[in-house]
Scaffold this motif. Sequence first.
Motif, short mmCIF file in Angstrom:
data_model
loop_
_atom_site.label_atom_id
_atom_site.label_comp_id
_atom_site.label_asym_id
_atom_site.label_seq_id
_atom_site.Cartn_x
_atom_site.Cartn_y
_atom_site.Cartn_z
N ASP A 183 -1.08 -17.77 21.66
CA ASP A 183 -0.48 -17.14 22.83
C ASP A 183 0.83 -16.42 22.49
N LYS A 184 1.63 -17.02 21.63
CA LYS A 184 2.91 -16.40 21.27
C LYS A 184 2.68 -15.09 20.52
N ALA A 185 1.71 -15.10 19.59
CA ALA A 185 1.40 -13.90 18.83
C ALA A 185 0.85 -12.81 19.75
N LEU A 186 -0.05 -13.21 20.67
CA LEU A 186 -0.67 -12.23 21.57
C LEU A 186 0.38 -11.59 22.48
N THR A 187 1.29 -12.40 23.00
CA THR A 187 2.34 -11.86 23.88
C THR A 187 3.22 -10.87 23.13
N ALA A 188 3.61 -11.22 21.91
CA ALA A 188 4.46 -10.33 21.11
C ALA A 188 3.73 -9.04 20.78
N PHE A 189 2.44 -9.15 20.48
CA PHE A 189 1.63 -7.97 20.14
C PHE A 189 1.49 -7.04 21.35
N LEU A 190 1.18 -7.60 22.50
CA LEU A 190 0.95 -6.80 23.70
C LEU A 190 2.22 -6.10 24.18
N ASP A 191 3.37 -6.66 23.87
CA ASP A 191 4.64 -6.06 24.28
C ASP A 191 4.80 -4.64 23.76
N HIS A 192 4.07 -4.28 22.71
CA HIS A 192 4.19 -2.94 22.12
C HIS A 192 3.33 -1.91 22.85
N ASN A 223 -15.23 -18.30 17.35
CA ASN A 223 -14.60 -19.52 16.84
C ASN A 223 -13.14 -19.32 16.45
N GLN A 224 -12.56 -18.18 16.81
CA GLN A 224 -11.16 -17.93 16.45
C GLN A 224 -10.22 -18.62 17.44
N ARG A 225 -9.14 -19.19 16.90
CA ARG A 225 -8.18 -19.90 17.74
C ARG A 225 -7.16 -18.92 18.31
N PRO A 226 -6.94 -18.94 19.63
CA PRO A 226 -5.94 -18.04 20.22
C PRO A 226 -4.53 -18.49 19.88
N GLY A 246 -4.55 -3.81 11.98
CA GLY A 246 -5.57 -4.80 11.68
C GLY A 246 -6.62 -4.84 12.77
N ASP A 247 -7.50 -5.80 12.69
CA ASP A 247 -8.53 -5.98 13.72
C ASP A 247 -7.88 -6.38 15.05
N ILE A 248 -8.43 -5.92 16.14
CA ILE A 248 -7.97 -6.38 17.45
C ILE A 248 -8.82 -7.58 17.83
N ASP A 249 -8.44 -8.71 17.28
CA ASP A 249 -9.05 -10.01 17.61
C ASP A 249 -7.97 -11.06 17.43
N GLN A 250 -8.28 -12.30 17.77
CA GLN A 250 -7.27 -13.35 17.71
C GLN A 250 -6.71 -13.51 16.31
N SER A 251 -7.58 -13.45 15.31
CA SER A 251 -7.14 -13.62 13.93
C SER A 251 -6.26 -12.47 13.47
N GLY A 252 -6.68 -11.23 13.76
CA GLY A 252 -5.92 -10.06 13.35
C GLY A 252 -4.54 -10.02 13.98
N ILE A 253 -4.45 -10.41 15.24
CA ILE A 253 -3.17 -10.43 15.94
C ILE A 253 -2.26 -11.51 15.38
N THR A 254 -2.84 -12.67 15.04
CA THR A 254 -2.06 -13.75 14.45
C THR A 254 -1.53 -13.37 13.07
#
Length: 340
Positions: free
Chosen positions: A288-297, A283-286, A243-251
């Motif tokens: 943090d839990k989703a971002l951490t899980a995503f970055l772990d890969h 205007n996308q809401r971060p 998906g997109d590498i932005d807050q929404s895509g990661i969520t």
Amino acid sequence: MNEEFEQNLLTFKRKTITIDELEKLIPATITYEEFSALILQLEQEYVLQIIKSKGRNQRTPSLAYHYRINKHQLNRAYHQQLQAYRLKFNDAIDLDAYFHLNHTTWVADLPYLEKVNTYIEKNGFPIENIPAPERSYELVYDEKWIEQKGSEVLKRINLWNTMKILPVSDPLMLAINPNTITEENHLHIIVENKTTYQALLPVLPSSSFSTLIYGSGNKIPKSIENFSNQYPVEGNHRFFYFGDIDQSGITIWHSLHRREPATPALPFYQACLHKTGAHGKTNQRPNDKALTAFLDHFPKKQRHIILDLLDRGAYYPQEVLKTKELQTICLETDWRHVKA
């Protein structure tokens, strides 16, 4: 009240607690006699250990001013409760997941687990597929339960497939590779946007993917429930997501991953990191839990690149990769050896 109180103790941040703090963890309507009986019981069970140097109050019965919380003992009691319900419930109800979850989840799920167990004991297991609201009402007398949270509960206890539920979510939009139908191991690639879907569609028959799935943004975490009905092919199934590498895509990826484990399609994402990021999504809401899980890969260096990108308010849309690049990555990557 005892279960709720013990959960409050488990989540209390410090190892020690005062009598005043203990009183704040119970409903205001509880009398001192009821409160003291509970505390004395937990003393006897070694859940609360008296700090003698702090003394005791002068009320009857007398309680200590300070206690040490024995969280190991609290977890032990919780696990003993799980073992007891293992013996009580039908053998098909798998409680293993709860040994790794907090007590709050168990307390919230238990009333529904008891109803599911009653249904099984009375009716056995269903033999026909029926829509989720109908099955939901049969199980717990609430037609919205499966849609709202019941699907997660049934998957947690490994009964989702057994209960033969037809999801009422939007149908999954997918293309099938006819060359992989007879294989034992199946790979599936989910893409967030139509542009990427259309780009990969022509090379699907030549790829190692069994299906190409159009995620349609936020719809995919729900519509993925239809996968086994729309692609009833035996074997092992592994999902990739791009998906997109932005807050929404990661969520979106994280919401999907919680319902159906999906590995970020790293070769696609990593190719994006060599491009120039775009700006404009402020205007996308971060999450943090989703971002951490995503970055772990990702490898450490690439994590920093993504974090810096997002901190600057930039992002990578899927469209940053042109059709030819997408097709080349799809065909030349050994997807079976991409790490989860």
